[in-house]
Every structure is written in C-alpha cells, then in structure tokens.
Design a protein around this motif. Structure first.
Motif, mmCIF file in Angstrom:
data_model
loop_
_atom_site.group_PDB
_atom_site.id
_atom_site.type_symbol
_atom_site.label_atom_id
_atom_site.label_comp_id
_atom_site.label_asym_id
_atom_site.label_seq_id
_atom_site.Cartn_x
_atom_site.Cartn_y
_atom_site.Cartn_z
ATOM 1 N N THR A 1 0.857 -1.182 0.000
ATOM 2 C CA THR A 1 0.000 0.000 0.000
ATOM 3 C C THR A 1 0.895 1.233 0.000
ATOM 4 O O THR A 1 2.050 1.179 0.418
ATOM 5 C CB THR A 1 -0.935 0.095 1.225
ATOM 6 O OG1 THR A 1 -0.163 0.568 2.331
ATOM 7 C CG2 THR A 1 -1.577 -1.224 1.561
ATOM 8 N N SER A 2 0.324 2.319 -0.490
ATOM 9 C CA SER A 2 1.094 3.554 -0.555
ATOM 10 C C SER A 2 0.140 4.728 -0.621
ATOM 11 O O SER A 2 -1.016 4.566 -1.013
ATOM 12 C CB SER A 2 1.977 3.533 -1.796
ATOM 13 O OG SER A 2 2.506 4.816 -2.038
ATOM 14 N N ASP A 3 0.629 5.896 -0.257
ATOM 15 C CA ASP A 3 -0.249 7.067 -0.355
ATOM 16 C C ASP A 3 -0.229 7.661 -1.760
ATOM 17 O O ASP A 3 -0.893 8.645 -2.022
ATOM 18 C CB ASP A 3 0.128 8.120 0.703
ATOM 19 C CG ASP A 3 1.494 8.727 0.462
ATOM 20 O OD1 ASP A 3 2.241 8.223 -0.420
ATOM 21 O OD2 ASP A 3 1.840 9.709 1.139
ATOM 22 N N ARG A 4 0.547 7.066 -2.658
ATOM 23 C CA ARG A 4 0.597 7.593 -4.029
ATOM 24 C C ARG A 4 0.927 6.454 -5.001
ATOM 25 O O ARG A 4 1.441 5.413 -4.589
ATOM 26 C CB ARG A 4 1.674 8.676 -4.134
ATOM 27 C CG ARG A 4 3.083 8.138 -3.978
ATOM 28 C CD ARG A 4 4.042 9.202 -3.563
ATOM 29 N NE ARG A 4 3.775 9.635 -2.199
ATOM 30 C CZ ARG A 4 4.366 10.647 -1.589
ATOM 31 N NH1 ARG A 4 5.247 11.357 -2.226
ATOM 32 N NH2 ARG A 4 4.088 10.954 -0.339
ATOM 33 N N PRO A 5 0.665 6.663 -6.297
ATOM 34 C CA PRO A 5 0.973 5.607 -7.262
ATOM 35 C C PRO A 5 2.482 5.474 -7.464
ATOM 36 O O PRO A 5 3.222 6.435 -7.208
ATOM 37 C CB PRO A 5 0.309 6.104 -8.549
ATOM 38 C CG PRO A 5 0.185 7.567 -8.392
ATOM 39 C CD PRO A 5 0.032 7.830 -6.937
ATOM 40 N N PRO A 6 2.934 4.301 -7.915
ATOM 41 C CA PRO A 6 4.374 4.077 -8.075
ATOM 42 C C PRO A 6 5.078 5.183 -8.855
ATOM 43 O O PRO A 6 6.178 5.594 -8.496
ATOM 44 C CB PRO A 6 4.438 2.749 -8.834
ATOM 45 C CG PRO A 6 3.212 2.027 -8.413
ATOM 46 C CD PRO A 6 2.156 3.086 -8.217
#
Ligand code: ADP
Ligand code: MG
Length: 484
Positions: A282-287
């Motif tokens: 999971t991340s707060d932004r796209p790769p």
C-alpha cells in the motif's frame, strides 16, 4: 493446439486492439487488454488467452459489449470470441503448458453463469489448490500481525473502491496465482488501504490455513532491518522474510530515500515473486510518483496491478457508518446518521472519528443524541479537521463567489478579474490545505511555486489596503468554512 500463432491472427488481434484503444482509457487498456494474447482463428471463432479466471470474468462483466462490437467489426457479424484461461501459477514455471479452459463469450442478455468477481459470499472455488503446500516441509510458525476486524465482511464496497476490492478478493482466493502480483493499493489517508490489504491476509489465512501471511508496516520493516544490521543478523532477517507466502507491506512510501532498506526489500521482493508468493503493497501515491524510490523497485511495483482507493460518495459513507454501528450495537436516529455522512466528506477515518466523538460527548453530557446536538458537536469537529479541505473545493467556492469559470481560473489568461480570483484561490489553498506550494501551482494549470508565493503576498497586501477586496475575501472564506 497450434504451437505457433498464425500471423494473420496476430494481425487481426492487433487491429482489434487499435479499435479498443479508442474506447477505453490508457490505464484500462494497459491493465485489461495488453496482457491478452491471440491464440487462433477457426471458423470465425477467435480464441484469446487471458491470464486468469478473474481476468476473464472482469472482461466479460465490463467489456463484453466493446469486445463483441470489435470482433464483429473486424471479422463480420458471425464472429465469436472464446477465451483460454491460464490457470497455472505463471511465476513458477513459464514453460509449462497452460491448463486451458475454453469459455464462449456471452451476450449482454445471457449473463446467467457469470459469477460476479466481487461477490464476498463466494467461497474459494473448488479445485483452486493452496499454491504453497510443499509436502514434508515444516512451515514456520509466526504471528501474522493481522487485525481480525479488517475483513471483507466489514469492508463496504462502493464506486470508490470497486476495482481494488475485486482485485483484492481475487488475490485472496488465489494468492500468487493471479496477474495481480504485486497488488499495489494506493490512496489518501483514511481511505481503507490498510483495511483492504489486511482483509486479503485474513481471508487467505482462514481459507488456506497452511499459508503463512505476514503484515508489516514499512516503518517496522525498516526498523527491523536497522536492528539486523546492528546485531549482525541480516541473514536471519532475509531468511525470515523469504519464508512468507503472502507479504503485506503497508505504506511503502516510507521507504523513500532509505537506500539500504530499499536494497534489502528489492532482494526479498525478487525472491518472493520468483517463488510465486503474493506481495501486497500500500502507498499514499501511485508508483510513478514515488520520489526517492529506486527505479528498479518502482518498475517491479508496476508488474502487477496498481489500483487506487478514492473518497467514498455519500451513499457509501452512509453504508459504512451503518455497518460500523451495527457491528458495535449502536443505534442512532436516521437523520443523525445521514447528517454525519453528509458533512464528513474527507475520509473514512474521520467519519468514524465523528461517530465516536458524538457518542463520547453525548454520554459525557448525559444527553440523548438528536440532530441539534449532533450539529453542535460536529461544529467543533469539522472546524478541527479543516486542514483536510481540498483544493478542488476551494476552487469551486471561489468560482461561485467571483463568477469566474473554472477553466478561466486555471487557464492562461492574464485578465484582471481572472488573475485576482486565481490568486485568492491559491491563497486559500495555502491556508486551508496541507498541499505544498508545488502541488498548489500544479492544481492551477501547472504554475510554479513562485507564482503561488506571489499570489499569497498580493492577497495579503490588498487585504490590508482595500476594504472592498477585504469584504470579498471574507465572504469567500465564509463560504469555504460553511462547506467544511
Ligand atoms: P488507510 O490505511 O488508507 O489510511 P484504513 O484502512 O486505516 O485507511 O481505514 C481507516 C478506517 O476506515 C478503518 O477503521 C477502516 O476499518 C475504515 N474503512 C475504510 N474503508 C472502509 C470500507 N470500505 N468499509 C468499511 N470501513 C472502512
Ligand atoms: Mg493505513
């Protein structure tokens, strides 16, 4: 089965892709159409190969019309499409002959046998074997670190999370065996990334007890690694992670600029991926926006499926609140629940926070919860969360108050009234959001940060010297605050 695909089939499919490309956006095209391989054409039946059952179901559910139209356009009205589904685990042996199933495509009015990919009720299909059982090998015992409450049952589905949830459910049913590896879930704070990622882990654990699942925050991974360096136990650290069947790493944006942690994670990632193990991030932004992250890691993150979670709409917020209340045995007047769902628009964590605040205050004051009390309590709550207001909303309010259209607000024109509205909106964006100057500039037609600084200064100077300007700005501020 022909071992070589006829060149004409490749050509035909190439033409089909051209047509499809005009009808779907780029992300869709990449996700759902690029991985398809043409196989053969016999008696007007074109066979295409798709990476998984879920993939097939998704295509049938969402793109059946487009596919039929395209095939008819290319091959005439008698043409039909058949699917071949690769069921074997693609990452364990690329050369093995795929087990194939031919599925005729159905038309819109005959969807009878189609299982919706996102039905939570459906148990894992018979025949899907736990991909991780290795006879005779003793599995390592460890705590998964999962929160039992984060399940698919407690996760409300809405437009905001549909793709992520369906993909997550597919992964939970067949870890390591879908095209979604890694599965990357991204989105703003409090939108349900952790919940969904853990739901996958909990589901897989329950249905495949021998699968070892591990949930870890990126921060914890990083700290464990630092300890391992300190105590000379890096091999143990790596060995441990390599034994996991489903690895969930939460908030990978935390790895930014931590080069050595990235190196070790790269190593673990490769090992797991090559062994057909499932990785969920999971991340707060796209790769593509993960600055400070090594390119080779970013490119691996893009191997599987990247999908976002968005802010839920009113109906979904209402459904989430109701589910939460039901689970906790809380009862509230309908109008109160509707009001909370209506005013708390930022994210789900805040929505739950608002509910808890109301319950806590009402019990402290020994008052019955009704609409006036809710409004009173939420007034403070909403004022406190004002930092989470969006630039979009500010732009909308400024446009409404100034009569300037959105296109003009973010456009190139230097006409005085447009410039002034633009500067006021930038000033509020700076004051009420946590966005950087750079991202504010970007939201105003790609201007740079110095333009934003200049705008804020101009507004502040004019505000101190021009009474009518001051009134206008105060009025807009009131509008913004009212919608918070
Ligand atoms: P994130 O990791 O994106 O910051 P979380 O997963 O921690 O967000 O979610 C915040 C809270 O909202 C949690 O209590 C979670 O259970 C709840 N939540 C998020 N999405 C949903 C959903 N679709 N249905 C029900 N509850 C949700
Ligand atoms: Mg989280």
């Amino acid at each position: 089965m022909p071992s070589v695909v006829q060149p004409e089939v490749v050509n035909i499919w190439h033409n089909c892709l051209k047509i499809i490309k005009e009808h779907v956006n780029q992300q869709c095209f990449k996700t759902w159409f690029e991985p398809i391989r043409p196989v053969k054409l016999e008696d007007s039946v074109l066979t295409i190969q798709v990476p998984s059952q879920f993939f097939y179901e998704w295509l049938e559910e969402h793109y059946v019309n487009l596919l039929s139209k395209t095939i008819h356009q290319e091959l005439g009205s008698n043409a039909r499409l058949e699917y071949r589904i690769v069921i074997e685990n693609k990452s364990t042996n690329n050369n093995s002959t795929p087990f194939t199933v031919n599925k005729p495509t159905h038309t819109n009015d005959a969807p009878g046998y189609l299982k919706k990919p996102n039905q939570p009720e459906s148990a894992p299909k018979e025949g899907i074997k736990n991909p991780f059982v290795i006879p005779g090998l003793k599995k390592m015992q460890f705590d998964s670190q999962l929160n039992q409450n984060y399940t698919f049952e407690t996760y409300v589905e809405g437009d905001c999370n549909q793709l992520a949830r369906s993909a997550g459910f597919a992964v939970a049913n067949n870890p390591g065996g879908t095209a979604f590896n890694p599965l990357v879930l991204y989105g703003g704070v409090g939108l349900g990334k952790t919940h969904l990622a853990q739901a996958i882990g909990n589901f897989a654990k329950e249905n495949y007890p021998s699968v070892s699942v591990l949930y870890v925050s990126s921060e914890k991974f990083c700290n464990q690694f630092i300890d391992a360096v300190k105590y000379g136990s890096i091999n143990d650290f790596i060995n441990f992670y390599q034994l996991v069947d489903i690895l969930i790493v939460d908030d990978v944006q935390f790895f930014a600029d931590k080069d050595r942690t990235q190196d070790i994670f790269f190593h673990v990632f490769n090992h797991l991926h090559q062994s057909g193990k499932q990785i969920i991030l999971t991340s707060d932004r796209p790769p593509k926006d993960m600055h400070g992250m090594e390119e080779r890691l970013i490119s691996r993150f893009k191997w599987g499926l990247t999908t976002d979670l968005q802010i839920p709409d009113y109906e979904t917020r209402l459904a989430i609140l109701e589910k939460k209340m039901h689970a906790e045995g809380i009862e509230l007047p309908r109008e109160v629940v509707e009001y909370i769902s209506y005013v708390v628009t930022t994210n789900i964590r805040e929505l739950e926070g608002a509910l808890i605040t109301i319950l806590a205050q009402a019990s402290l004051m020994k008052l019955e919860i009704d609409l006036p009390l809710t409004k009173k309590i939420l007034k403070n709550f909403i004022a406190n969360s004002q930092k989470s207001i969006s630039i979009d909303l500010i732009q909308q309010k400024v446009c409404e108050a100034s009569g300037v259209a959105y296109d003009q607000l973010v456009g190139k024109s230097r006409k005085r009234e447009f410039v002034q509205a633009r500067q006021i909106a930038m000033h509020f964006a700076k004051q009420y959001t946590e966005s950087s100057l750079k991202s504010i500039g970007r939201a105003f037609g790609g201007r740079d940060h110095s333009t934003v600084i200049h705008a804020c200064q101009t507004v502040s100077n004019l505000y101190d010297t021009d009474i009518s300007f001051q009134q206008m700005v105060d009025n807009i501020e009131k509008q913004i605050k009212m919608s918070m």
